[in-house]
Design a protein around this motif. Sequence first.
Motif, short mmCIF file in Angstrom:
data_model
loop_
_atom_site.label_atom_id
_atom_site.label_comp_id
_atom_site.label_asym_id
_atom_site.label_seq_id
_atom_site.Cartn_x
_atom_site.Cartn_y
_atom_site.Cartn_z
N TYR A 130 0.84 -1.19 0.00
CA TYR A 130 0.00 0.00 0.00
C TYR A 130 0.88 1.25 0.00
CZ TYR A 130 -3.48 -3.43 1.48
OH TYR A 130 -4.30 -4.51 1.55
N HIS A 131 0.37 2.30 -0.60
CA HIS A 131 1.06 3.59 -0.61
C HIS A 131 0.09 4.64 -0.08
CE1 HIS A 131 3.44 7.02 -1.90
NE2 HIS A 131 2.37 7.50 -2.50
N SER A 132 0.53 5.48 0.85
CA SER A 132 -0.37 6.48 1.43
C SER A 132 0.21 7.89 1.34
CB SER A 132 -0.69 6.14 2.89
OG SER A 132 0.47 6.21 3.68
N GLU A 133 -0.71 8.86 1.24
CA GLU A 133 -0.37 10.27 1.26
C GLU A 133 -1.34 10.99 2.19
OE1 GLU A 133 -0.54 11.71 -2.74
OE2 GLU A 133 1.26 10.63 -3.38
N GLN A 134 -0.88 12.09 2.78
CA GLN A 134 -1.73 12.89 3.68
C GLN A 134 -1.68 14.35 3.23
OE1 GLN A 134 -0.02 11.59 7.53
NE2 GLN A 134 -1.94 10.48 7.85
N PRO A 135 -2.51 14.71 2.25
CA PRO A 135 -2.37 16.01 1.59
C PRO A 135 -2.90 17.22 2.35
CG PRO A 135 -4.13 14.73 0.58
CD PRO A 135 -3.48 13.84 1.58
N TRP A 136 -3.80 17.02 3.33
CA TRP A 136 -4.35 18.17 4.03
C TRP A 136 -4.87 17.77 5.40
CZ3 TRP A 136 -9.93 17.69 4.01
CH2 TRP A 136 -10.44 16.83 3.03
N ASP A 137 -5.06 18.76 6.26
CA ASP A 137 -5.48 18.53 7.64
C ASP A 137 -6.92 18.99 7.85
OD1 ASP A 137 -2.89 17.74 7.98
OD2 ASP A 137 -2.27 19.43 9.22
N ILE A 138 -7.65 18.25 8.66
CA ILE A 138 -9.02 18.62 9.02
C ILE A 138 -9.43 17.78 10.23
CG2 ILE A 138 -10.10 16.88 7.54
CD1 ILE A 138 -11.44 20.46 8.11
N VAL A 139 -10.25 18.33 11.09
CA VAL A 139 -10.81 17.59 12.23
C VAL A 139 -12.30 17.40 11.99
CG1 VAL A 139 -11.29 17.65 14.71
CG2 VAL A 139 -9.08 18.47 13.85
N ILE A 140 -12.74 16.14 12.00
CA ILE A 140 -14.16 15.81 11.82
C ILE A 140 -14.57 14.78 12.85
CG2 ILE A 140 -14.10 16.36 9.36
CD1 ILE A 140 -14.08 13.36 8.76
N PRO A 141 -15.89 14.61 13.09
CA PRO A 141 -16.35 13.66 14.10
C PRO A 141 -15.96 12.22 13.80
CG PRO A 141 -18.10 15.20 13.52
CD PRO A 141 -16.99 15.41 12.53
N ARG A 142 -15.89 11.40 14.86
CA ARG A 142 -15.52 9.99 14.77
C ARG A 142 -16.64 9.15 14.15
NH1 ARG A 142 -10.54 9.86 15.12
NH2 ARG A 142 -9.38 8.96 16.85
N LEU A 143 -16.21 8.13 13.40
CA LEU A 143 -17.11 7.04 13.05
C LEU A 143 -17.28 6.15 14.28
CD1 LEU A 143 -15.92 5.92 9.50
CD2 LEU A 143 -18.10 7.00 10.07
N ARG A 144 -18.48 5.60 14.44
CA ARG A 144 -18.75 4.78 15.62
C ARG A 144 -18.21 3.37 15.45
NH1 ARG A 144 -25.07 5.74 16.43
NH2 ARG A 144 -24.85 3.81 17.62
N ASN A 145 -17.66 2.85 16.57
CA ASN A 145 -17.27 1.43 16.72
C ASN A 145 -16.04 1.02 15.92
OD1 ASN A 145 -19.47 1.30 18.39
ND2 ASN A 145 -20.76 0.14 16.97
N PHE A 146 -15.31 1.99 15.35
CA PHE A 146 -14.04 1.63 14.72
C PHE A 146 -13.00 1.41 15.81
CE2 PHE A 146 -15.79 2.30 10.73
CZ PHE A 146 -14.84 2.13 9.72
N PRO A 147 -12.00 0.55 15.55
CA PRO A 147 -10.99 0.26 16.58
C PRO A 147 -10.24 1.52 17.01
CG PRO A 147 -10.80 -1.25 14.71
CD PRO A 147 -11.76 -0.19 14.30
N GLU A 148 -10.03 1.65 18.32
CA GLU A 148 -9.20 2.72 18.88
C GLU A 148 -7.91 2.11 19.43
OE1 GLU A 148 -9.63 5.98 18.96
OE2 GLU A 148 -11.69 6.12 18.19
N PRO A 149 -6.78 2.75 19.22
CA PRO A 149 -5.54 2.20 19.78
C PRO A 149 -5.57 2.22 21.29
CG PRO A 149 -5.19 4.42 18.93
CD PRO A 149 -6.57 4.03 18.52
N SER A 150 -4.90 1.26 21.90
CA SER A 150 -4.84 1.20 23.35
C SER A 150 -4.14 2.42 23.92
CB SER A 150 -4.10 -0.07 23.78
OG SER A 150 -3.89 -0.05 25.19
N ARG A 151 -4.72 2.99 24.98
CA ARG A 151 -4.11 4.14 25.63
C ARG A 151 -3.26 3.74 26.83
NH1 ARG A 151 -6.19 8.76 23.62
NH2 ARG A 151 -8.10 8.62 22.43
N PHE A 152 -3.17 2.40 27.07
CA PHE A 152 -2.40 1.94 28.21
C PHE A 152 -0.91 2.13 27.97
CE2 PHE A 152 -0.07 -1.38 30.51
CZ PHE A 152 -0.51 -1.14 31.80
N ARG A 153 -0.21 2.64 28.96
CA ARG A 153 1.24 2.82 28.88
C ARG A 153 1.88 2.25 30.15
NH1 ARG A 153 -0.17 3.82 24.56
NH2 ARG A 153 0.30 5.57 23.17
N PHE A 154 3.00 1.55 30.00
CA PHE A 154 3.74 1.06 31.18
C PHE A 154 4.38 2.24 31.90
CE2 PHE A 154 3.57 -2.84 28.67
CZ PHE A 154 3.16 -3.74 29.65
#
Length: 230
Positions: free
Chosen positions: A206-230
Amino acid sequence: MSATAFDFEKARFNMIEQQIRPWEVLDATVLALLAEVKRETFVPPAYQALALSDLEIPLSHPAVEGECMLAPKVEARTLQDLALKPTDNVLEIGTGSGYMAALMGRLARQVLTIEINPTLADTARANLARAGITNVQVKTADAAAGRFAPCVSEAPYDVIVLSGSVAEVPTDLLELLRVGGRLFAVVGEEPIMRATMVERSGEASYHSEQPWDIVIPRLRNFPEPSRFRF
């Protein structure tokens, strides 16, 4: 022409010239489509006067957090970046009012759009029928359930569009792309999210690009990364 219709046409011209073009959306096909598909007919009556404004429009009254139409410039820039073709088979997750699906339906061969909220799904079906869009199928489902099982029926896809933000793009979803296909998502955590285009360049590459920035609301029930830290 009634005063109301005149006002909408003036607002539509201003939307395109003052919101869309300054966001580097210059594709003639996209601009013409924004003029043709009447955004106000996809907006709840309570907010119709705001339909062409530079803001997110609630999809219910009273408003429910996270359920909104994205700002017109965001939809337009996404549409331009996707460069849809008449042969494209498209998956959208997050139907909302059906407006983005209607735009894509005018450019692509077919669109499957998935909405988790049954009331919004019904409204989108009615909006699309009223607009005469016949190549868009609205499915009521939790798209992320069972490793994206509700999305598999029409795979592989040439284009996948996430009409809401995610923490990361799930591998299970990328695997539904055809080789040469592309996925659009807004990825990250507030206050930094990036519009992300991922192209499947091979069976496992896969090849990815990130051409612009924007903040929009979350989609429901998509995986979230763990926030746990040692």
